[in-house]
Design an enzyme around this catalytic site. Structure first.
Site, PDB file in Angstrom:
ATOM      1  N   GLN A 134       0.180  -1.129  -0.582  1.00 52.33           N
ATOM      2  CA  GLN A 134       0.181  -0.124  -0.205  1.00 52.33           C
ATOM      3  C   GLN A 134       1.019   1.216   0.230  1.00 52.33           C
ATOM      4  O   GLN A 134       2.243   1.088   0.436  1.00 52.33           O
ATOM      5  CB  GLN A 134      -1.070   0.047   1.245  1.00 52.33           C
ATOM      6  CG  GLN A 134      -0.117  -0.419   2.178  1.00 52.33           C
ATOM      7  CD  GLN A 134      -0.881  -0.603   3.864  1.00 52.33           C
ATOM      8  OE1 GLN A 134      -2.769  -0.958   3.718  1.00 52.33           O
ATOM      9  NE2 GLN A 134      -0.554  -0.800   4.716  1.00 52.33           N
TER      10      GLN A 134
ATOM     11  N   ASP B 182      -9.056  -5.300  12.515  1.00 48.32           N
ATOM     12  CA  ASP B 182      -9.105  -4.127  12.505  1.00 48.32           C
ATOM     13  C   ASP B 182      -9.027  -4.201  10.499  1.00 48.32           C
ATOM     14  O   ASP B 182      -7.543  -3.549  10.256  1.00 48.32           O
ATOM     15  CB  ASP B 182      -8.159  -3.146  12.700  1.00 48.32           C
ATOM     16  CG  ASP B 182      -8.197  -1.631  12.910  1.00 48.32           C
ATOM     17  OD1 ASP B 182      -8.835  -1.289  11.790  1.00 48.32           O
ATOM     18  OD2 ASP B 182      -7.661  -0.923  13.397  1.00 48.32           O
TER      19      ASP B 182
ATOM     20  N   ASP C 259     -12.175  -0.648   4.065  1.00 48.06           N
ATOM     21  CA  ASP C 259     -13.292  -1.941   3.780  1.00 48.06           C
ATOM     22  C   ASP C 259     -12.380  -2.037   2.437  1.00 48.06           C
ATOM     23  O   ASP C 259     -11.828  -1.500   1.813  1.00 48.06           O
ATOM     24  CB  ASP C 259     -13.880  -0.096   3.066  1.00 48.06           C
ATOM     25  CG  ASP C 259     -14.560   0.334   4.180  1.00 48.06           C
ATOM     26  OD1 ASP C 259     -14.855  -0.192   6.158  1.00 48.06           O
ATOM     27  OD2 ASP C 259     -15.068   1.193   3.756  1.00 48.06           O
TER      28      ASP C 259
END
Lengths: 314, 314, 314, 314
Positions: D33, D158, D161
């Site tokens: 990411q 955790d 989305d």
């Protein structure tokens, strides 16, 4: 605009530019100004001081060739050069391309900026600070010129616009300052300066500076060029008491560029001459201008680009 | 940026301009494109089509004088003019300033836009649509030129860049289209066109268009000017088979401007000549360019400003 | 962010929200404030006054149910209601859902806004202005309440935060104003008010208002709800001298909601009760607060959300 | 918006938040990411992964107390805890406040992120990584749980989305994954998870997740809280086979909070209970939802927040 980091710059009070930042190399504040150095995809590294983009890696050659070479080429044999401002070292770099230059003195008040440039902006100075002909002074240029009677063949002034009534740079845009500059020129010397954006709604920096310089020098010539990294057309001024610095005799420019081995990327002889040709509306704005900036009533720019005169209270 | 309404325009994929809108006069979509018309403080009304600012009230005279007059002044006596695009009517307005013009045909595919311009953009057309010499056609310009054999002294092409592979305008930037344009010129005729932004990273629209036009016309000349409302330097091209349209003999331009009573605000004779002088890096980019756009392989621009050739699938 | 029109709202001095506008329905300035009405994809029509989003079509029911019903349900039989502010008519609309209501007086100083709402914001008022029980007064609410001795069962206060030292609304957030409100309540009356965003860094509007109201009313209760169209959690206050307006006996709320046939979309009995439960950090901030806003030293908010007291100089 | 550096985050496809960055501490890309860590005035340090703000220094206690303590307090004596995600270490920190905890295993696939957090985000982990009870695993959580039969009293999930059809996290939101989680719970165990923003137009993440979890656990309870640093109301889910995790007997929560010495800043017993009370419109959206996400047809979110089911092609 994709998610990510941006730099926001107000170009006018109503129009702003967002630049996508790939990486932030430095941000903070010296004693004199905010600074931001970041990397972008299209323009490479970008240097911002206070609110204005100063220079981008990919197009700084356009800006610095435009500031430096018309003056240097106008002079038959420039040996000594004084630079007001220019902290990142690219103006110095262009000056040192002239083998005739024996001494280049750069005076930028912001010592922290100069140090940062040495480390983070090698693409600009390209080692110019290490040239034995170069001297770097980090003091107020006006104070230094006042107390040092040395004279120069060429003086190059690279200052931000005096935006805001509190701006201490206002005293570097007055008749008295230009007279000091003139006293520090050798006979036959020439001065060049960056002289404001040429935007429809922001014509006032350039006409007022032109009008003020004309009080001091016999020959004052405006020229202009588009600086891609600013998204703006910029004005410059060349001035001399000795000769009209924009009136090159046939072939002179071409010969000098070739003989001096400058390796220019953006300028050539005909384009230099074309830069001195101004559009009608700008010519008229310069001719109409009556404001002369003096130490008693130095001008400043409002955010709207209007010029106002008022005493400067430090 | 203060609270309020803004128009966001991506100038490159990495740099965007926000313009504060004082009032929105119209926004929506015609059959062909999104449109936005709004008022700003510095530039007055602004017209946006799809994603690009097309024109602003305060500086449209710069753009339209630059597009129209070099071609019109190059012609000894322009009587008939054809305009490709130019829906807001300012190109037509400039053309009709020439008393020699007997017939000016404007062909813009977007009839809804033309109707809107008549009502909302009077500062642009200034009544030009009502001039008895003017004819407005709202069809595809290429189709119309193919089926109508009338010929003209001057043809002016004012089209947006062919950005994106799906862009139907791609077929208006090919050798075959320019050949059609040439067939519709009278002997001694001349064509002028807007030919892309000249930004460091976006040089490809201009070189490719120049290279493609040069396949068709004996004389192809690039020129450029800064358009403040775009914050960009723009390229234009003048082409003719009959004569070099940028080689005016001494005094010709000055005489024609005076005699034709044009009331120019931005251009004068020397500035027109200076616009044809290109900087070294741009000259080299044009000389290096090898891509020729054809109907079989029409070029298109990527968002990054790179040019690519591929068949067009409507 | 795609090309197009945006509304920019500063939520804190450091965080701003851009909203894509599909269409601008109105923008301009009344005698009292700037206004913007535009359409968005997700929130429908959006109403902005000065710098703050006031309401969006798709979520205004959440805000107005939250402002109106806790007070109206706390009262055993509300017959008369006075609304301070609420110019778009949705507070009035919610109030008129109660069949017991015989008289609803709305007082908003901005007559131009009220007129505009009637035409452009039917989704808000839904005809409430035409209800024979409704009276609209366009005067300063404090002045009007001072000179009109009528009393009410419920008073609803819907005012923007008093941001800025020059803000005339500062005198609508003082002990003296709340005492006036109390004098205009019938025995057993209750007052509800919007009382500022509950953001980490912006707690001061709410605690100061709570502390000030508590000077005047025997029972002062804070409650809160998230307003999607603001992207913020908002505080509200319910106050009464007669009873604790948040202490409903078992089943009372549920019964009243059912019997009064309100057609609530967002609230139900248990959620209303839950809104009165505050998190620990907010409770502590309210308990710590010592500032009481008075006519002599009315408080105002800085842009940072800090509360300061200073005399108000109109 | 003043000149300077901003982070732009699209909250919906039509609304975006700009955050002023005082300093950029890190930006780049791990194998998994994009990451950005910067300092702001109001929220302190901000951590962004890909396009979403994950956490801010000043309000992370709200988010992490909300995620961790309802589950931990629901359990009579939590000894072992497994955390899916949570790379910056604050979930771990909150878990380790419980003296009964003997083993806390955190599993975040992004090892580079975890390393960066150790150095740059000490305000989050506060040394939690050095606690002898803590184990950090940097592997895919589903794969690890499948191959490691250890069981836990509490599992905390955790995750971001699953936006976009290509999102590999889609397989962490299916019936099969929740069944795996259930197999890894001790008898009497409980699971908590972050379950999507609760925005008018973005209700689908929460209802679908709730509906899917309900397929697996006997007791599934939604709760919600406003997270200031996100400017959003967020949904969470607590699930258990053993007992209704939101049905605390009178005084239990208060007693456990006190006895366990947790030093909570945002939560208290009554606020925890209030978080489980949902507004009517959200309750109805959850009840209406019929989509169950499975490995064969895992759901994903569109940019608009709509939920779609389709096979996942890695």
């Amino acid at each position: 605009m994709e998610y990510g980091m941006y730099y926001l710059e107000q170009v006018t009070p109503y129009e702003a530019i967002s630049r996508r930042m790939n990486k932030v190399l430095a941000s903070g504040r010296t004693r004199f100004q905010d600074y931001f150095i970041f990397e972008t995809t299209a323009f490479g590294k970008v240097l911002v001081l206070d609110k204005d983009v100063q220079s981008t890696e990919k197009d700084e050659y356009i800006y610095h060739e435009t500031l430096v070479h018309p003056a240097m080429l106008a002079h038959p044999e420039p040996k000594s050069v004084f630079i007001v401002g220019g902290g990142e070292g690219a103006t110095l770099r262009e000056v040192l391309k002239y083998k005739t230059v024996e001494r280049a003195v750069m005076c930028d008040i912001d010592d922290e900026l100069v140090e940062m440039a040495k480390t983070l902006l090698p693409e600009w100075h390209q080692g110019a600070f290490d040239d034995p002909r170069a001297t770097v002074i980090t003091e107020d240029a006006r104070g230094w010129l006042e107390t040092h009677p040395d004279t120069y063949d060429v003086i190059l002034i690279d200052l931000n616009d005096p935006v805001g009534e509190e701006n201490p740079a206002r005293l570097l845009f007055t008749v008295e300052f230009y007279e000091l500059v003139k006293r520090r020129l050798n006979p036959g010397g020439v001065v060049a300066m960056q002289a404001g954006m040429l935007l429809l709604t922001h014509h006032h920096q350039h006409p007022v500076t032109h009008r003020t310089v004309r009080e001091v020098f016999r020959h004052t010539r405006s020229y202009h060029n588009y600086i891609p990294g600013f998204f703006l057309n910029f004005g410059f001024i060349l001035a001399s008491d000795a000769f009209d610095p924009a009136a090159f005799s046939e072939g002179t420019l071409e010969t000098r560029i070739r003989e001096r081995g400058l390796g220019l990327r953006h300028l050539n002889a005909s384009f230099i001459e074309a830069m001195f040709v101004l559009p009608k509306d700008l010519l008229e704005a310069i001719q109409r201008e009556t404001m002369v900036s003096t130490d008693a009533l130095p001008f400043y720019l409002t955010e709207e680009g209007e010029a106002r005169q008022a005493p400067y209270q430090p």
